[in-house]
Design an enzyme around this catalytic site. Structure first.
Site, PDB file in Angstrom:
ATOM      1  N   LYS A  48      44.752  -4.277  10.703  1.00 54.59           N
ATOM      2  CA  LYS A  48      43.282  -4.303  10.633  1.00 54.59           C
ATOM      3  C   LYS A  48      42.850  -4.856   9.276  1.00 54.59           C
ATOM      4  O   LYS A  48      43.419  -4.516   8.242  1.00 54.59           O
ATOM      5  CB  LYS A  48      42.708  -2.898  10.856  1.00 54.59           C
ATOM      6  CG  LYS A  48      42.894  -2.416  12.307  1.00 54.59           C
ATOM      7  CD  LYS A  48      42.231  -1.083  12.546  1.00 54.59           C
ATOM      8  CE  LYS A  48      42.637  -0.475  13.880  1.00 54.59           C
ATOM      9  NZ  LYS A  48      41.750  -0.757  14.989  1.00 54.59           N
ATOM     10  N   HIS A  86      49.305   6.113  12.511  1.00 53.29           N
ATOM     11  CA  HIS A  86      48.111   5.482  11.932  1.00 53.29           C
ATOM     12  C   HIS A  86      47.553   6.256  10.736  1.00 53.29           C
ATOM     13  O   HIS A  86      47.247   5.690   9.696  1.00 53.29           O
ATOM     14  CB  HIS A  86      47.004   5.347  12.986  1.00 53.29           C
ATOM     15  CG  HIS A  86      47.449   4.679  14.245  1.00 53.29           C
ATOM     16  ND1 HIS A  86      48.316   3.620  14.259  1.00 53.29           N
ATOM     17  CD2 HIS A  86      47.142   4.903  15.553  1.00 53.29           C
ATOM     18  CE1 HIS A  86      48.524   3.231  15.511  1.00 53.29           C
ATOM     19  NE2 HIS A  86      47.827   3.993  16.307  1.00 53.29           N
TER      20      HIS A  86
END
Ligand code: BG6
Length: 485
Positions: free
Chosen positions: A173, A231
């Site tokens: 990201k 994550h």
């Protein structure tokens, strides 16, 4: 020539994420010259049928992003091929090996992780694990340290570590990478990035979706293993790590491993104080009635769909600075953010009344729904009031805010960056074996402490920010979760 083999090429991940990512890279002229993309899956279908399915999936996604064009598609189509294989059988992999020859081969396993060990063994036997080959593994690799090591040992038997690319798509990201730029490309933040100036850190990954049809997978994992082990701990590492000496994969990953090693183990005596488990019950999500997890699953289960943890990092930089993490399904917003809460000024010279109290600075690194980094600072409210009035101002450190920069680029799918890097052999944004090992070790301690203490999930109504106990986790320390304005 180079080849990208997508095992599980007809599955959900390939159709929703990988192939659209490849289309976007094609559109931007970023795919390596001569690259062949080969879907490989069990289903006995022709290459034409497969390509027709890819066309449909890719077009829908690209149109939604307003970047569909036929010319890019025809270039991508020329690269595409399909082969029906049983990836666990070396015999069945032979035609695939013949097709790719001795090119640079990147194989992406977008299949059930329970097959990883058998597939890599077959790949080695079929000559798909030679020096010119790389393998990309989608999470979850294992469901605890023991099963991770079993699978990873099989992988290590076939491939050497520098050929292995363990994906955590959060690392692809844009804002996550921007965090590295922010910390190490500026002088103004790093001197404050420690326990002298920072009060605490919060990491939230909220999702509005429920588990739905994914429950057979999810029930085995829960929020702890599905989100926190990977994550969330990756985000924590990037916030907490020491400056690496350069951006080489090992320099960055060495620093991340040190953070994971410094995480204080969660003991059975502490587990109720520092962790919360939750499970959603029926409620309203995004304006629609939503079932509870047990109803989706058809019978009661102790799997957590929400987890909140207070983590402590036992090193000099972070001593006394708690890291609060929470994630869950069926929360009110799809929102991912990291909040860096600075300490209050040591002594306020301003009135402590409704004229505006001095609020401590807060940096918010937002990954979703928007990509933004903002800093709240105190400011004088304009006017001639006799006693100075203060107000917090939110400064955005994002793209284009100076009014001169170009419009922000299209929001890329995280896999675009990761596919490119894997094909180029750059493993900086991938998880090294010892990182995954340390993360599992810490998460195993949490789940063992849960089992030993008998801590069950607390209910929360779908569409709310988790159980009350999650607020208590913060409140006990005199803090609260960030709320969006
Ligand atoms: C996946 C989890 O790794 O990440 C899913 O398995 C989750 O349960 C997803 O929904 C969230 O990813 P993102 O990029 O949409 O925040």
């Amino acid at each position: 020539m180079a080849a990208l083999i997508l095992f599980g090429g007809g599955g959900d991940l390939a159709m929703r994420m990988l192939l659209p990512s490849l289309y976007f890279l094609e559109h931007d002229g970023l795919l390596p010259e001569g690259l062949k993309i080969i879907g490989a899956a069990r289903s006995e279908e022709s290459a034409d049928d497969y390509i027709a399915k890819v066309h449909e999936a890719v077009k829908a996604r690209a149109e939604a992003d307003k970047v569909w064009d036929e010319a890019s598609w025809s270039r991508m189509k020329a690269r595409l091929d399909y082969l029906a294989v049983d990836a666990t059988s070396p015999e069945s992999l032979k035609p695939l090996k013949d097709k790719v020859g001795d090119s640079e081969i990147t194989s992406f396993l977008a299949v059930s992780p329970s097959l990883y060990a058998r597939i890599v063994t077959a790949m080695k036997a079929a000559g798909l694990a030679e020096k010119n080959c790389r393998i990309v593994l989608e999470k979850p690799v294992g469901r605890d340290l023991k099963s991770f090591l079993e699978i990873d040992d099989a992988v290590a038997h076939a491939f050497s570590e520098n050929q292995v690319f363990r994906i955590d798509h959060y690392l692809g990201k844009e804002t996550v990478q921007n965090l590295i730029a922010l910390r190490f490309g500026n002088t103004i933040f790093e001197p404050l990035w420690n326990n002298l100036s920072i009060d605490h850190v919060q990491i939230t990954i909220g999702e509005t979706v429920g588990v739905g049809d994914r429950w057979p997978y999810y029930d085995e994992y829960g929020a702890l293993r599905d989100m926190l082990q990977n994550h969330m701990l990756q985000l924590l590492c990037l916030v907490a790590m020491e400056p690496p000496s350069d951006l080489d994969p090992d320099s960055v990953r060495n620093e991340k491993v040190k953070v994971l090693r410094s995480l204080r183990p969660v003991t059975v005596d502490e587990v109720e104080r520092v962790t919360v488990r939750g499970q959603y019950v029926a409620g309203v999500s995004e304006g629609k009635p939503a079932k509870g997890y047990d109803e989706e699953r058809g019978q009661p289960s102790d799997t957590e769909t929400f987890v909140a943890v207070r983590a402590d990092i036992d090193n000099w930089r972070w001593a006394g600075v708690p890291f609060f993490m929470r994630t869950g399904k069926r929360l009110p917003e799809k929102r991912t953010e990291i909040v860096i809460q600075f300490k209050p000024v040591p002594h306020s010279i301003f009135d402590r009344d409704d004229r505006g109290e001095v609020q401590a600075n807060r940096m918010i690194i937002e990954l979703q729904p928007e990509e933004d980094i903002s800093l709240t600072v105190m400011n004088k409210r304009p006017g001639l009031d006799q006693r100075m009035q203060l107000q917090p101002i939110k400064m955005s450190l994002s793209w284009g805010v100076d009014g001169k920069s170009a419009a922000p680029p299209r929001r890329r799918i995280a896999y675009e960056r990761l596919l490119l890097d894997a094909m180029a052999g750059d493993s900086t944004l991938f998880v090294r074996r010892d990182e995954a090992e340390q993360a599992w070790k810490w998460v195993d301690e949490v789940s063992e402490a849960w089992a030993e203490s008998g801590l069950k999930p607390d209910d929360y109504v779908a569409g709310t920010w988790g159980p009350e106990s999650a607020d208590m986790l913060m409140a006990r320390t005199g803090r609260d979760w960030n709320t969006t304005d």
